[in-house]
Write a protein that holds these residues in place. Structure first.
Motif, PDB file in Angstrom:
ATOM      1  N   UNK A  13      27.660  69.061  29.644  1.00  0.00           N
ATOM      2  CA  UNK A  13      28.975  68.859  29.022  1.00  0.00           C
ATOM      3  C   UNK A  13      29.034  67.589  28.185  1.00  0.00           C
ATOM      4  N   UNK A  14      28.254  66.572  28.560  1.00  0.00           N
ATOM      5  CA  UNK A  14      28.212  65.360  27.752  1.00  0.00           C
ATOM      6  C   UNK A  14      27.772  65.690  26.341  1.00  0.00           C
ATOM      7  N   UNK A  15      26.693  66.409  26.212  1.00  0.00           N
ATOM      8  CA  UNK A  15      26.180  66.731  24.884  1.00  0.00           C
ATOM      9  C   UNK A  15      27.125  67.678  24.146  1.00  0.00           C
ATOM     10  N   UNK A  16      27.689  68.623  24.875  1.00  0.00           N
ATOM     11  CA  UNK A  16      28.584  69.588  24.221  1.00  0.00           C
ATOM     12  C   UNK A  16      29.863  68.919  23.727  1.00  0.00           C
ATOM     13  N   UNK A  17      30.450  68.036  24.542  1.00  0.00           N
ATOM     14  CA  UNK A  17      31.727  67.416  24.183  1.00  0.00           C
ATOM     15  C   UNK A  17      31.569  66.469  23.001  1.00  0.00           C
ATOM     16  N   UNK A  18      30.554  65.603  23.047  1.00  0.00           N
ATOM     17  CA  UNK A  18      30.397  64.665  21.937  1.00  0.00           C
ATOM     18  C   UNK A  18      30.037  65.397  20.650  1.00  0.00           C
ATOM     19  N   UNK A  19      29.316  66.504  20.778  1.00  0.00           N
ATOM     20  CA  UNK A  19      28.996  67.312  19.596  1.00  0.00           C
ATOM     21  C   UNK A  19      30.258  67.917  19.004  1.00  0.00           C
ATOM     22  N   UNK A  20      31.170  68.406  19.861  1.00  0.00           N
ATOM     23  CA  UNK A  20      32.438  68.960  19.384  1.00  0.00           C
ATOM     24  C   UNK A  20      33.267  67.896  18.667  1.00  0.00           C
ATOM     25  N   UNK A  21      33.113  66.643  19.095  1.00  0.00           N
ATOM     26  CA  UNK A  21      33.896  65.555  18.502  1.00  0.00           C
ATOM     27  C   UNK A  21      33.242  64.965  17.263  1.00  0.00           C
ATOM     28  N   UNK A  22      32.041  65.443  16.913  1.00  0.00           N
ATOM     29  CA  UNK A  22      31.397  65.000  15.688  1.00  0.00           C
ATOM     30  C   UNK A  22      30.382  63.907  15.865  1.00  0.00           C
ATOM     31  N   UNK A  23      29.941  63.661  17.111  1.00  0.00           N
ATOM     32  CA  UNK A  23      28.912  62.658  17.374  1.00  0.00           C
ATOM     33  C   UNK A  23      27.584  63.343  17.630  1.00  0.00           C
ATOM     34  N   UNK A  24      26.476  62.612  17.463  1.00  0.00           N
ATOM     35  CA  UNK A  24      25.174  63.184  17.831  1.00  0.00           C
ATOM     36  C   UNK A  24      25.177  63.564  19.308  1.00  0.00           C
TER      37      UNK A  24
END
Length: 422
Positions: free
Chosen positions: A168-179
């Motif tokens: 979820x860490x990777x998925x959430x930050x990706x949804x927010x526009x971060x690497x």
């Protein structure tokens, strides 16, 4: 009204506040780590649906344990409001109080009320609605496959840090526009964890400040170069939120999505690996992963307690006299296991009326619970499909829970399986 940390004075609590109750209980101790459900039952039996409690530093509050009472509090914002500046305890609260990230007033959607809250919540809702659930499931499966590939050949893994937390860490930050990976992203997630669920030696106040700094940079980047992400949609919304408002609300979105979803995944995996109803039947199709996920929300919900609400005026709740300015902690886990709704102590896995996403105007905004479900379901299903003979590497009673009254999650989930060549 006194601002946080503005005085070192410690006056006597006002008459009628929970600190004056003879049966006041300190929130903390080993009971919250291993068997919180038993503790909630004991509190309800001894104190009823609203229990007087002491927070860190012996700060008085009320713990709302009854399902009907939590519903009432969250349905009546005019009585139990979110603006923490109402609290009559501020002159007793030091600036470095461990719970300051939860209660220190910020101009975010969490603390707004009335029309302003609806305006801010609408921005978040519409930004989340732009997330395609099918694309999110695909992205989560790709993330899961990559994480599993890192340990599949060894035959052993620690799933909390290596899978349930990372996905979820990777998925959430990706949804927010971060690497989705990298030291900068990992630092943000570590700081969020410390803010929400600090371990001994952690500094939650400093961690929360670092979260704000990182998201401030993200907002500046997206203001200059918007993209198809949650942050950009919030910035471009017709409501015209300022950068500071977006930073505040984005912090709430990421914090609410990452750590609770990680614990939901891990707690569900624990259920699947330790409960014979699931361990024996999931592969046979009689009990589904979806039922395990839902039962976890009832019995081991990631957000156990939420602080808080503040009484706007004198009132009564659950047989208790609540004074204006009193703090109420929403006992979501206690409410979910209230015998008034489960008189035979049987939780129906098909029933979704739990309070794990809270209730009322300040509940998790739609479609946040759906997106969390996509992440959790995809994570668990992909893991079981890739590693079908997954079993615990320790005895169930050896699993340890994090020492937190707020979040329910394991410190580690060690497993073993037949190594898979990649």
């Amino acid at each position: 009204m006194t601002d946080p940390g503005s005085s070192d004075a410690h006056p006597a609590p006002p008459p009628g506040c929970p600190a004056h109750a003879s049966d006041v209980v300190r929130l903390g101790g080993l009971e919250y780590q291993q068997t919180p459900s038993q503790l909630y039952r004991a509190l309800r039996r001894e104190h009823g649906p609203v229990a007087p409690v002491l927070l860190d530093g012996d700060i008085p509050a009320w713990l709302v344990l009854g399902y009907a009472e939590v519903m009432y509090v969250t349905d009546h914002d005019e009585l139990f409001a979110r603006d923490s500046r109402r609290w009559h305890q501020w002159e007793n609260i030091p600036a470095d109080w461990p719970l300051m990230p939860f209660v220190g007033y910020q101009p975010s959607v969490l603390f707004t009320e009335g029309a302003e809250h609806r305006r801010r919540a609408e921005v978040i809702t519409e930004a989340l609605e732009h997330v395609d659930q099918f694309e999110l499931a695909r992205d989560c499966q790709l993330i899961a496959d990559g994480l599993i590939a890192d340990f599949a050949g060894s035959g052993r893994a620690e799933l909390m840090s290596g899978f349930a937390h990372a996905l979820p860490m990777r998925a959430v930050v990706q949804m927010c526009g971060m690497p989705s990976s990298g030291a900068d992203t990992q630092q943000l997630v570590d700081d969020l964890r410390i803010s929400l669920d600090a371990a001994e030696g952690d500094d939650p106040v400093a961690a929360y400040a670092r979260v704000g700094e990182r998201l401030r940079q993200l907002v500046e980047d997206k203001r200059a170069n918007p993209g198809p992400d949650i942050t950009s949609h919030m910035l471009l919304h017709p409501a015209g939120l300022t950068d500071e408002e977006v930073i505040q609300d984005l912090t709430s979105v990421i914090a609410a999505a990452q750590q609770p979803t990680a614990n939901w995944i891990c707690n569900s995996l624990r259920l699947l690996l330790t409960d014979e109803r699931f361990a024996l039947n999931v592969s046979g199709g009689r009990l589904s992963v979806g039922e395990a996920l839902n039962e976890t929300l009832w019995l081991d919900t990631p957000t156990q307690n939420f602080i808080g609400r503040w009484a706007a005026r004198d009132t009564q709740l659950g047989g208790r006299q609540i004074r204006a300015g009193d703090c109420l902690v929403l006992g979501l886990a206690g409410a979910n296991t209230d015998p008034q709704i489960w008189p035979e102590s049987h939780v129906g896995a098909e029933n979704a009326a739990h309070l794990s996403f809270s209730n009322g105007e300040h509940r998790c905004p739609y479609p946040a619970p759906l997106l969390a479900d996509v992440m959790a379901r995809t994570a668990v299903e992909t893991l079981l499909e890739r590693l079908p003979d997954l079993v615990l590497a320790v005895e169930p009673e050896e699993l340890a829970w994090r020492p937190s009254i707020w979040m329910r999650g394991l410190t580690a989930l060690p497993v073993q399986f037949t190594p898979v060549a990649q």
